[in-house]
Design a protein around this motif. Structure first.
Motif, PDB file in Angstrom:
ATOM      1  N   UNK A   1      -1.322   7.742   5.139  1.00  0.00           N
ATOM      2  CA  UNK A   1      -0.337   7.332   4.157  1.00  0.00           C
ATOM      3  C   UNK A   1       0.880   8.232   4.208  1.00  0.00           C
TER       4      UNK A   1
ATOM      5  N   UNK B   1      -1.030   5.920  -5.507  1.00  0.00           N
ATOM      6  CA  UNK B   1       0.187   5.162  -5.264  1.00  0.00           C
ATOM      7  C   UNK B   1       0.125   3.864  -6.049  1.00  0.00           C
TER       8      UNK B   1
ATOM      9  N   UNK C   1      -3.429   2.356  -5.088  1.00  0.00           N
ATOM     10  CA  UNK C   1      -4.185   2.988  -4.026  1.00  0.00           C
ATOM     11  C   UNK C   1      -4.554   4.401  -4.396  1.00  0.00           C
TER      12      UNK C   1
ATOM     13  N   UNK D   1      -8.465   0.751  -2.608  1.00  0.00           N
ATOM     14  CA  UNK D   1      -7.273  -0.085  -2.592  1.00  0.00           C
ATOM     15  C   UNK D   1      -7.498  -1.197  -3.605  1.00  0.00           C
TER      16      UNK D   1
ATOM     17  N   UNK E   1     -10.690   5.850   0.679  1.00  0.00           N
ATOM     18  CA  UNK E   1      -9.537   5.140   0.135  1.00  0.00           C
ATOM     19  C   UNK E   1     -10.031   4.023  -0.764  1.00  0.00           C
TER      20      UNK E   1
ATOM     21  N   UNK F   1       0.819  -1.207   0.000  1.00  0.00           N
ATOM     22  CA  UNK F   1       0.000   0.000   0.000  1.00  0.00           C
ATOM     23  C   UNK F   1       0.853   1.257   0.000  1.00  0.00           C
ATOM     24  N   UNK F   2       2.151   1.101   0.187  1.00  0.00           N
ATOM     25  CA  UNK F   2       3.024   2.260   0.125  1.00  0.00           C
ATOM     26  C   UNK F   2       3.499   2.740   1.474  1.00  0.00           C
ATOM     27  N   UNK F   3       2.882   2.297   2.542  1.00  0.00           N
ATOM     28  CA  UNK F   3       3.321   2.713   3.876  1.00  0.00           C
ATOM     29  C   UNK F   3       4.485   1.859   4.344  1.00  0.00           C
TER      30      UNK F   3
ATOM     31  N   UNK G   1      -5.848   7.544  -2.163  1.00  0.00           N
ATOM     32  CA  UNK G   1      -6.206   8.068  -0.839  1.00  0.00           C
ATOM     33  C   UNK G   1      -6.784   9.471  -1.043  1.00  0.00           C
TER      34      UNK G   1
END
Lengths: 249, 447
Positions: B297, B152, B141, B132, B130, A128-130, B143
């Motif tokens: 995020x 993302x 993703x 996903x 969000x 998810x990028x985190x 956001x």
């Protein structure tokens, strides 16, 4: 065989170390992450190993379980002990299942260690990028190891059943590996989409769901149910075959 | 030779295991999903009641899994858009026209999201959202929060960050928008009341709905379908069927939650087809507010982050725009050639065909974009880079058009199961949810 599996992450790590990192979006998943975070060596190795190398080793262990004893002529002596055929079958299956866990863990652990040795390690980037802390990331990797272990249980049951069919262990091993590959080929053909949910390989590569944030456990449950169904069906077939078989060797 | 002779107990065991095991496995695999389709009987509602019920729904928080499936009968677009995305990704590292390429890549991605087939998780609370998209071994993703947005892509390790211009007061913006909406509503009301004969008040919302339904009824048969179960929730089904057979659309079905009126699923089926050409719906949904952490995020190290500033305007700017537009419109009344040719609409209802003079529109849009680029000066890319990029884009677009369309008399046609687009040789574009023949008729009649 665990040594051979351990070679996969080692080869990947050394190759990346020598030739430099991959650019984003090319090669197997997570390959591009390795130079930034060595912990991903284990993940990349799992992605590479899951479709072929793991099923091969599982095929060898499960295919050898009964047929191997038969070909060595030791099956008779095992059955002389008053333990019962079902019990022998269960023990053989448990051995194969333990091997599944050992194989998956070997790849993950050796991958993490070699990555730690050759590359910088740091927070784990989720899909998810985190980012997760190293500890959390390692926990997720262990969960993924568990996922891959569960994924291989269905194939182990198939191998066990095939192993009761023959006294030639190589035949059972090859047949198991071929079934794993054939199922994946069928899974790749969009024309057979109706068949996909029934294939034991269908969710093999969904372990990346555990690397999302928040982690998605649905696929773990669905995969476990699918593998359980295969264990029940092929376990029952193996039991039927093995209890009615005339053991001559 | 066998060390054990099969006695009655052994026989029963070996028959028992498969006798129980196999049915249990089959039952698990078959009955569990079937239970989800067990008959549902919700209190009956008429079409009007159902629409009102859906309108009154105030679901603002949920989390769920969405499945979108689209079989529009297009050649596989993923290769084309994927190639475009990859190109955008690589050239954004190159430097010149970086923002441009990134923007077009984003557009490709959004197009793929809108038309592709995927599973996605959706999270909503009052303010954040969000999406996903769960790809295998990868994830996309989106956001959204009141002040910023992220796109993302895990595969390219790229993130696009969309922010409001610095110093934007969100509360002020909201208040402005609300005030503007209120003012417009008041204006409309006053206007409507002025038109009404004396002594008559405005119609109630119910009457408005009735009127709208009556108008819809002229072209479309609206009915309430059989109650069903969507994502484990009991749901009403609203069915819209075009009354004419000259359109490609066969029927549209919308599932509406029986408890809170939220739309749970929608599908569009082409005429004569048995499976929907496009469907989107929840496979699992919960109307609890999700944990706040799912909206958080922070881009990871090593991710390519593209910063973009959203072209949000203040109330003053909007007023300025309006004045400009008014002035332009006034000027255009005198002049013969409008700035951008307006699309011409042929027919009505389901058989509407929209005509656009593509060449003139592109030229006008290009001029406008150039003028805007000069005036706002937001892009730091050089003019020549932009020109080269746009030429490249045009070439790419025409190549794409060639592969997607088939030649017909007087042009090329893009045929999907729900939409037909005709590009005539003289540079006009006709689009509609109608067969090719209708478009050709309109084209010849129009020229």
């Amino acid at each position: 065989m665990l040594g051979a599996l351990a070679l996969i992450p080692i080869l990947i790590a050394i190759a990346i170390r020598v030739s430099g990192g991959a650019s984003a979006g090319r090669g197997p998943a997570f390959l591009d992450q390795i130079t930034g975070n060595g912990l991903f060596v284990g993940m990349t190795a799992l992605v590479v190993a899951t479709p072929l190398f793991l099923p091969l080793t599982i095929g060898v262990v499960a295919g050898d379980s009964i047929a191997g004893e038969a070909s060595l002529g030791t099956l008779r002596y095992l059955l002389v002990a008053p333990a019962g055929r079902i019990r022998l079958l269960v023990v053989k299956y448990v051995v194969a299942a333990v091997f599944c866990a050992a194989a998956a863990l070997t790849v993950v652990v050796v991958g993490s260690l070699i990555g730690w040795a050759l590359f910088p390690i740091g927070p784990v980037t989720t899909l998810s990028g985190g980012q997760l802390t190293v500890g959390e990331g390692l926990l997720r990797f262990l969960a993924i190891g568990a996922y891959v272990t569960v994924s291989m249980l269905g194939l182990s049951a198939i191998g066990l059943f095939l192993s009761t069919m023959t006294t030639v262990p190589v035949g059972a091993m090859a047949a198991t590996a071929i079934i794993a590959v054939a199922a994946q080929i069928a899974g790749a053909l969009p024309q057979l989409e109706w068949l996909h949910p029934w294939l034991f390989t269908d969710r093999w590569l969904d372990f990346a769901d555990l690397l999302r944030s928040p982690p998605l456990w649905d696929s773990f449950g669905a995969n476990a149910l699918l593998q359980f169904a295969y264990i029940v069906v092929f376990g029952a077939l193996a039991a039927l075959r093995f209890t009615t078989k005339d053991v001559l060797s | 030779m066998s060390p054990r002779t099969p006695g009655p107990t052994r026989r029963s065991v070996r028959i028992l295991i498969p006798a129980i095991g196999v049915p249990v496995a089959v039952a698990l695999a078959v009955i569990v999903p079937m239970q989800a389709n067990a008959a549902v009987d919700l209190p009956d509602k008429t079409v009007e009641q159902l629409l009102q019920f859906a309108r009154s729904s105030d679901v603002s928080a949920l989390s769920g899994t969405i499945e979108q499936r689209s079989e529009l009968g297009l050649p596989d677009l993923s290769g084309l858009t994927g190639a475009g995305g990859a190109m955008g990704g690589s050239s954004s590292g190159g430097g010149t026209g970086g923002t441009d390429a990134a923007a077009s890549a984003g557009l490709d991605e959004l197009l793929a999201l809108a038309t592709g087939s995927y599973d996605a998780r959706v999270y909503l609370d009052g303010e954040h959202a969000r999406l996903q998209v769960l790809d295998r071994m990868a994830e996309r993703n989106v956001y959204l929060s009141p002040t910023e947005a992220w796109y993302v892509d895990s595969e390219t390790q790229a993130a696009t960050h969309l922010t409001l211009p610095e110093g934007t007061d969100v509360e002020q913006l909201k208040a402005d928008a609300q005030a503007e909406a209120q003012r417009l509503a008041d204006e409309a009301k006053a206007e409507a009341e002025a038109r009404l004969p004396d002594g008559q008040s405005l119609p109630t919302p119910q009457e408005v709905l009735d009127q709208a339904l009556a108008r819809l009824d002229e072209t479309t048969a609206v009915s309430v379908g059989t109650d069903g179960r969507v994502a484990g929730r009991e749901a009403y089904e609203l069915v819209l069927e075009p009354r004419t057979s000259d359109t490609l659309v066969g029927e549209i079905r919308v599932a509406i939650d029986g408890e809170n009126g939220a739309a749970l699923a929608a599908s569009i089926t082409a005429r004569g087809a048995s499976d929907p050409a496009y469907s989107i719906g929840y496979s699992e949904v919960s109307f609890q507010a999700p944990d706040a952490s799912v909206f958080a995020f922070e881009p990871a190290d090593g991710m390519t982050v593209t910063e973009q500033v959203a072209p949000i305007s203040t109330a003053d700017e909007i007023a300025q725009w309006k004045a400009d537009a008014q002035a332009k419109a006034d000027a255009a009344e005198g002049a013969t050639v409008p700035d951008v040719p307006q699309p011409i609409v042929h027919g009505e209802g389901w058989t509407t065909v929209v005509e656009l003079d593509a060449q003139a529109a592109m030229a006008a849009l290009g001029e406008q974009a150039a003028a805007e680029g000069d005036s706002t000066g937001s892009g730091e890319g050089s003019g020549s880079g932009d020109a080269a990029a746009s030429a490249e884009q045009a070439a790419e677009a025409s190549a794409m058009l060639e592969t997607l369309t088939q030649p017909v008399d007087g042009g090329r046609v893009l045929q999907t199961s729900l939409l037909t687009v005709l590009f005539t040789d003289d540079g006009r574009v006709f689009a509609g949810s109608v067969p090719v023949a209708t478009l050709l008729d309109v084209a010849t009649a129009g020229s």
